[in-house]
Design an enzyme around this catalytic site. Sequence first.
Site, short mmCIF file in Angstrom:
data_model
loop_
_atom_site.label_atom_id
_atom_site.label_comp_id
_atom_site.label_asym_id
_atom_site.label_seq_id
_atom_site.Cartn_x
_atom_site.Cartn_y
_atom_site.Cartn_z
N GLY A 1 0.83 -1.15 -0.10
CA GLY A 1 0.03 -0.04 0.02
C GLY A 1 0.89 1.22 -0.02
N CYS A 2 0.15 2.45 -0.17
CA CYS A 2 1.10 3.50 -0.55
C CYS A 2 1.40 4.15 0.93
CB CYS A 2 0.25 4.78 -1.17
SG CYS A 2 -1.47 5.03 -0.28
#
Length: 304
Positions: free
Chosen positions: A115-116
């Site tokens: 994920g970011c």
Amino acid sequence: MAAKVFIDGEVGTTGLQIRARLARRDDISLISLAEADRKSRDARLDAFAAADVAILCLPDAAVHEIAAELQALPCRVIDASTAHRTDPAWEFGFAELDAGARARIAAAKYVSNPGCYSTGAIALLRPMIDAGLIAPDHPITINAISGYSGGGKAMIAEFEAGAVTGGFVYGTAQQHKHLPEIVARAGLSRKPIFVPQVGQFAQGMIVQVPLHLAPGGPAAALDALRAHYTGQHFVQVVDRADMGDRINPQRLNNTNMMELTVDGDADTGATVLIAVLDNLGKGASGAAVQNLNLLLGLNEAVGL
């Protein structure tokens, strides 16, 4: 011969970004479905069967629905959703995680894209634990701000229509979907407190981790980051001054780069770890292309 790649969910935010990065390459042949077939199970399975690598850009529930069917097919899979980021059957696709990460990704059939927010948090925390500067059960807080593109098409539409102004804080109940992977991949044994924000800008991200370390802590933390990421291309450790007095979350937009730095008070040991990245680049589609290159035995920087 060009590698055949199918992006399931190519019209979503991440899928469009991945497609744009791959469409200009002559070593990739993209398999696309007609709009009428994009939700057809049979058409999708035919596309998976024809692909060398498939990239899932789908909501978690849709990934779980299709994942079991992919086990009988020869294609290798990159999952850009949250669905498999702590699943031991899926290799975690952060190539800079440790010395063996690239080889594990290159050999894997299933790769889960990070994920970011968690890309920044893990990048900062894992070297601290590996260097012994903090214990796995250290009480951690993570503060982060992302561009609104991280919320997908619905949130982009809200901001661009003017329905949301000034950004907002969310996820304060401490159930954010990135927390499990941060715990698992950073090497934590205690769940951190994570407070994410969405800013009034389309893309870009800053992740901050404040720590109480011993006197001299900022320098020790910077040394740990430099030691961990020596020789890396897409993760760079920079001096705090290089980011300027006001750190711009958009400074790395449209790249697959991530910059890490440290600030704080040497006398007290009050330390702030800082990561800057493009939430759509190293935080999503850029990382997926980097992982695709590794799966195909290519230089990981091709097309990036």
